[in-house]
Each structure stands twice: as C-alpha cells, then as structure tokens.
Write an enzyme that holds these catalytic residues in place. Structure first.
Site, PDB file in Angstrom:
ATOM      1  N   LYS A 180     -70.634   6.463  21.477  1.00 38.70           N
ATOM      2  CA  LYS A 180     -70.580   5.777  20.182  1.00 38.70           C
ATOM      3  C   LYS A 180     -71.389   4.504  20.333  1.00 38.70           C
ATOM      4  O   LYS A 180     -70.932   3.503  20.873  1.00 38.70           O
ATOM      5  CB  LYS A 180     -69.117   5.457  19.840  1.00 38.70           C
ATOM      6  CG  LYS A 180     -68.826   5.418  18.360  1.00 38.70           C
ATOM      7  CD  LYS A 180     -69.596   4.372  17.583  1.00 38.70           C
ATOM      8  CE  LYS A 180     -69.014   2.979  17.708  1.00 38.70           C
ATOM      9  NZ  LYS A 180     -69.858   1.941  17.082  1.00 38.70           N
ATOM     10  N   GLY A 233     -68.445  -4.760  25.583  1.00 39.06           N
ATOM     11  CA  GLY A 233     -68.439  -5.472  24.305  1.00 39.06           C
ATOM     12  C   GLY A 233     -67.550  -6.691  24.371  1.00 39.06           C
ATOM     13  O   GLY A 233     -67.427  -7.333  25.423  1.00 39.06           O
ATOM     14  N   SER A 234     -66.906  -6.993  23.257  1.00 37.68           N
ATOM     15  CA  SER A 234     -66.148  -8.243  23.153  1.00 37.68           C
ATOM     16  C   SER A 234     -64.768  -8.131  23.809  1.00 37.68           C
ATOM     17  O   SER A 234     -64.210  -7.032  23.943  1.00 37.68           O
ATOM     18  CB  SER A 234     -65.976  -8.616  21.678  1.00 37.68           C
ATOM     19  OG  SER A 234     -65.247  -7.604  21.021  1.00 37.68           O
ATOM     20  N   GLY A 238     -62.067  -5.043  23.669  1.00 36.83           N
ATOM     21  CA  GLY A 238     -61.711  -4.504  24.991  1.00 36.83           C
ATOM     22  C   GLY A 238     -60.203  -4.413  25.177  1.00 36.83           C
ATOM     23  O   GLY A 238     -59.668  -3.397  25.650  1.00 36.83           O
ATOM     24  N   GLU A 255     -66.191  -3.949  30.372  1.00 37.50           N
ATOM     25  CA  GLU A 255     -67.193  -4.947  30.743  1.00 37.50           C
ATOM     26  C   GLU A 255     -67.333  -5.874  29.550  1.00 37.50           C
ATOM     27  O   GLU A 255     -67.888  -5.488  28.531  1.00 37.50           O
ATOM     28  CB  GLU A 255     -68.494  -4.213  31.088  1.00 37.50           C
ATOM     29  CG  GLU A 255     -69.346  -5.005  32.033  1.00 37.50           C
ATOM     30  CD  GLU A 255     -70.173  -6.010  31.283  1.00 37.50           C
ATOM     31  OE1 GLU A 255     -69.643  -7.119  31.038  1.00 37.50           O
ATOM     32  OE2 GLU A 255     -71.307  -5.697  30.952  1.00 37.50           O
ATOM     33  N   CYS A 289     -74.411 -10.082  28.806  1.00 40.15           N
ATOM     34  CA  CYS A 289     -73.061 -10.339  29.330  1.00 40.15           C
ATOM     35  C   CYS A 289     -73.130 -11.197  30.586  1.00 40.15           C
ATOM     36  O   CYS A 289     -72.291 -12.046  30.811  1.00 40.15           O
ATOM     37  CB  CYS A 289     -72.350  -9.024  29.603  1.00 40.15           C
ATOM     38  SG  CYS A 289     -73.374  -7.820  30.415  1.00 40.15           S
ATOM     39  N   GLU A 386     -67.868 -17.880  25.618  1.00 38.73           N
ATOM     40  CA  GLU A 386     -69.115 -17.112  25.647  1.00 38.73           C
ATOM     41  C   GLU A 386     -69.838 -17.322  24.317  1.00 38.73           C
ATOM     42  O   GLU A 386     -69.304 -16.999  23.256  1.00 38.73           O
ATOM     43  CB  GLU A 386     -68.826 -15.626  25.861  1.00 38.73           C
ATOM     44  CG  GLU A 386     -70.088 -14.818  26.006  1.00 38.73           C
ATOM     45  CD  GLU A 386     -69.831 -13.345  26.313  1.00 38.73           C
ATOM     46  OE1 GLU A 386     -69.038 -12.722  25.600  1.00 38.73           O
ATOM     47  OE2 GLU A 386     -70.446 -12.828  27.261  1.00 38.73           O
TER      48      GLU A 386
END
Ligand code: NAD
Length: 484
Positions: A180, A233-234, A238, A255, A289, A386
């Site tokens: 996806k 992703g975020s 996650g 991750e 990241c 971040e």
C-alpha cells in the site's frame, strides 16, 4: 496519463498479475508538488480491493512463488534489478515529479532500488538453518520459513528505496506481499509492479493497492490473512498499526523516523565533516527518516562550524524537482505548512543562515526556505521534534558526557555520528549513543543496502536492510528428530 515506456495506467491497482480498477471505483488526485497541478488520477483502493489482493497473494503462496526454490527466487529478483536499471530515466522522472525530489537524488534512489534487488537476489539462497547438538540419539536442526502474506505500508519520501528494502527482502524469503503506497506518491510503486511482472515474478507474488491510509492501509493492517506488517511512516500511525496487529498477534516492523544527531568534537576534521553535516539535513528537503537534524558541536569549534555551515546554507536553492536544484518542493502543501510552522516556532532563536527559493518558482509549489538555527537549547521544540523539512539546529556542548546526554535526550534513536580523531572516544560513544546505527567520521542518511537499519524508542523496532531483514521476514522452525 500513461506511465511510458511501461505503458501502465496509474489509475489502476495491480492484483494477481493484472491491472484492474479499484472495485469501489473511486479515484484520488495525485498532486505535483512542484507547481500544485494534478499529475494524474490514482485508484482509491479500499477494503474490498485489499481483500482481493490478499487473496491473490495467498494463492501465489500456494502456487508458483511458494514452490519456487530459493535460487529461483533470487534469479527473478536479480532480473528485476536489471530491468529497474534499464528503466532508470523513466523511474527517476516519475519519482522526481511525484515526490518533488531533485532529479539527481531520484536517480540515486533508482540505483539503490536496483541494488536492493541485486543484494536480496543474491542473498535468497544464503540464509541457512543450523544443526544443534542435543541429547544422545537426536538430530536437531532449524528451518527458516516465510511468514506467508506480508503487508507493506510505505510513505512518500523514498518510495523506491523503501520498496527495495521491504518488498525485496520479503520476496527473497519466499513471502508474498501486498503493498500500500502513500497517497501522496505512488507512481514508482506501480511502475515497479510492472517491471517485476516483466521480469517474471509470478502472478500474485506482489500486489499493489493505492489508496488512503484510513481505508486501504487500515484494511491491510486488519486483514486476518496478513502474517507480517512492515510500516514506515509517522509515530502516530505506527502505534495504531502495532495495536491493530496485536489483535491478530502479527509481528510488525516499525520505522518511524528520528531526530538524529552528529557530534563534532574539538579534535574533529571539520572540513571533512562539513558536507555530511549539511547534506544529511537537507537531502530530499529534509524529508528523510534518518535526516541529521541536530548538529552538536564542542564549544571550542562552535563558531567555526556554524560559520562554515551557514556559508553552505546561503548557497542552497529550492526549485522545481525536474530542474534539479539542491532542494525540491516538499511533498505537499500540508507538509510545507507543518515545516513552516516549525520554523515560526524558532522566532526566539538565532537564525544562522537561510537558503533561497529561486525566483520564478511556481506559486502553487510546496517550497520551504532552508533554515539553519544556531545555539539552540536541547529542550527546544526544534531540537526535540521531527520536523521533516530542510531545517537543522546547532547545539553547543562542553564535554563528552554532556554531548552524549544531549544526543540521547530525545524520544527517538535512529542514527548518530561521531566526528573525532580519538579512537577510544569513538568506541565509547558507539556504545553509549542510543541509535540503531552509529557512524564514525561519516554519516549515512538512508545509505547502505547491506547495513542493518532501524531504531529504538519512538524510532521504532525491527531491522530492515542487510541480512537482518531476511531474519525478520522469516520465522524459525526447530526440528528435533529422535533416531536412537
Ligand atoms: P503517515 O504515517 O500518515 O503515512 C505513511 C503511510 O501510512 C501512508 O501509506 C499512509 O497511507 C499510511 N497510513 C496512514 N494512516 C494509516 C492507518 N490508519 N492504517 C494504515 N496505514 C495508514 O505519514 P504522513 O502523514 O504522510 O507524514 C506525517 C509525518 O510522518 C511526517 O511529517 C514525518 O514526520 C513522518 N514521516 C516519517 C517517515 C519515515 O520515513 N519514518 C516517512 C513519512 C512521514
């Protein structure tokens, strides 16, 4: 729009080896972040399409891909890698237009994708079990087996690289997959599926369902036949995915980004460090990241480092992706707004230097002015959160203990680097820094197909890249035979 020369319609899902419409029939606009225009329509896959894709992946497991030997799988992956390279111009252009990434960086991502296929193609038949000495009359050995159908939910910042490390490793171990891609950037995921098909990947081994996170992504996470989920992703999503996966007791690899520091000591070769200090922060407009968004500098070298980084920042130019400036637009206006808000939160700080958005950059583009902040308190939002944009902070420290405390003083732990000539210090810090990767006198944002990669704390858990990923994408069976 047709994705030439692959001749695929981006408004489709790739399920069971065929290009098909999303059954819901919906579409989404894919935006061009360089000027705000609509690039094309993409399929808005939903739970029904995910169910079809998981079904196809299950069938492939029972069929050709499930029965292929490890070396046969490796050969297909290696061929995919060759075809990826043959299509480098097309893939780089798609990634550049879609993500907003300067063309040179997009080309590097194509090469990285090909490297993942070569690496995992070569590694497919090199993951061996063990024999274990046990009781008299027994022979005990272990088998590495695939999980089955794996789910891959990827973000928009490095679609090709993340497909390489996640899908490549999963297929190498004999899993099948449903991918996806992100709704902001999915063209190279579709192109990759077509390349894999042309390379001879059997139908259903890889399926791609574009769509929204809350629809297609969520349905994939919840599907009871999916036996492993890898997510990049975020942090918020996650956590959600880990929670949902727990309902089926499915392993997840997460991750989730970072706030990675580079530590510059009094004995550092600052000129050698300089390109790494800046590039690791602004590569892909900081939407990485493993971006190095915090630069920690011994007070004796602080002014020098800030002055030299500032000089580089003043030269930075942001402009349309295909024109290949240092920095392209961010992926979306939403992402631009997030980053501009962060920069505004630094109103009380010293701005050491800013780059420029080029004259004539399209007004609908998601451009952000690269910004370097100096002398930032380690507890400041800009030094803790971040940002995911071309923004770095420089923080002074007085001694090694303080440097380690600041470096470890965020909730993240993805990458860190140490710039020092002192070998004993390098070894001490490699142990003390909380990170999944530590670089000594270099920095590798996203680099190194061979190097296990992943985080601690809010950066996530599980490892991708290298051989470690192959262990993550397989399960270990112990066979104990009694023969007397
Ligand atoms: P996101 O986490 O929302 O999206 C990443 C992927 O997850 C996309 O494919 C999305 O469709 C999917 N997704 C979203 N909600 C889902 C759900 N409920 N279930 C299953 N899948 C779902 O990230 P974003 O909103 O695109 O970016 C927000 C922030 O995340 C960024 O500002 C950045 O800080 C961080 N980020 C980190 C990385 C990374 O490489 N670690 C990549 C992208 C974004």
């Amino acid at each position: 729009m047709t994705l030439r020369p692959l001749n695929i319609d981006p408004n489709k899902c790739f399920i069971g080896g065929a290009w098909v419409n999303a059954l819901g029939g919906g579409t989404l606009d894919l935006m061009n972040p360089s000027d705000g225009s609509v690039l094309c329509k993409i399929a808005r896959g939903d739970a029904v399409d995910i169910d079809r894709a998981v079904g196809a992946a299950g069938a492939a497991l029972a069929g050709e891909w499930g029965q292929a030997t490890a070396s046969e799988r490796g050969r297909v992956l290696a061929k995919i890698g060759r075809l990826v390279l043959e299509n480098i111009d097309e893939l780089a252009t798609l990634e550049s237009m879609d993500v907003g990434k300067p063309l040179t960086q997009a080309r590097a991502d194509v090469v990285a994708l090909a490297r993942y296929m070569e690496f995992y193609g070569g590694a497919a038949d090199k993951v061996h079990g063990e024999t274990i000495p046990y009781l008299d009359g027994y022979t005990v050995y272990t088998l590495r087996e695939p999980h089955g159908v794996t789910g891959h939910i990827i973000p928009w910042n490095y679609p090709m690289q993340i497909i390489g490390r996640s899908v490549g490793a999963a297929l190498a171990m004999g899993n099948t997959g449903v991918l996806k891609p992100a709704e902001e950037a999915c063209l190279t995921a579709l192109a990759f599926a077509e390349i894999a098909r042309q390379a001879g990947l059997p139908d259903g081994a890889l399926n791609v369902v574009p769509g929204l996170g809350a629809e297609a992504g969520s349905a994939l996470t919840k599907h009871p036949r999916v036996r492993h989920i890898s997510f990049t992703g975020s942090v918020g999503v996650g956590k959600l995915i880990q929670e949902v996966a727990a309902a089926h007791v499915v392993p997840v690899t997460l991750e989730l980004g970072g706030k990675s520091p580079q530590l510059v000591f009094d004995d550092a070769d600052v000129d050698a460090a300089l390109p790494f200090l800046v590039n690791a922060g602004i590569q892909n407009a900081g939407q990485t990241c493993s971006a190095s968004s915090r630069i920690l500098v011994h007070r004796s070298r602080f002014d020098e480092v800030v002055m030299k980084m500032a000089a580089k920042y003043r030269d930075l130019r942001a402009g349309p992706a295909l024109d290949d400036h240092h920095i392209g637009p961010l992926v979306s206006m939403r992402q631009k707004e997030i980053v501009d808000e962060f920069i505004a939160k630094g109103h009380d700080l010293e701005i050491a230097a800013r780059g420029e958005i080029i004259d004539g950059a399209p007004s609908g583009g998601a451009y952000v002015t690269p910004t370097l902040f100096a002398d930032v308190d380690p507890g400041h939002t800009l030094a803790q959160d971040e940002i995911f944009g071309p923004v770095q902070v420089v923080i002074p420290f007085d001694d090694e203990a303080e440097a380690v405390a600041i470096a470890n003083g965020t909730d993240f732990g993805l990458v860190a680097s140490v710039w020092s000539q002192d070998g004993a210090r390098q070894m001490r810090l490699a142990k003390q820094l909380r990170a999944g990767q530590v670089f000594l006198n270099n920095y590798g944002a996203g680099g190194g197909v061979e190097l296990p990669f992943g985080g601690t704390g809010l950066s996530g858990h599980g490892r991708e890249k290298g051989f470690e990923a192959l262990y993550g994408f397989s399960t270990l069976k112990t066979v104990a035979a009694y023969h007397g």
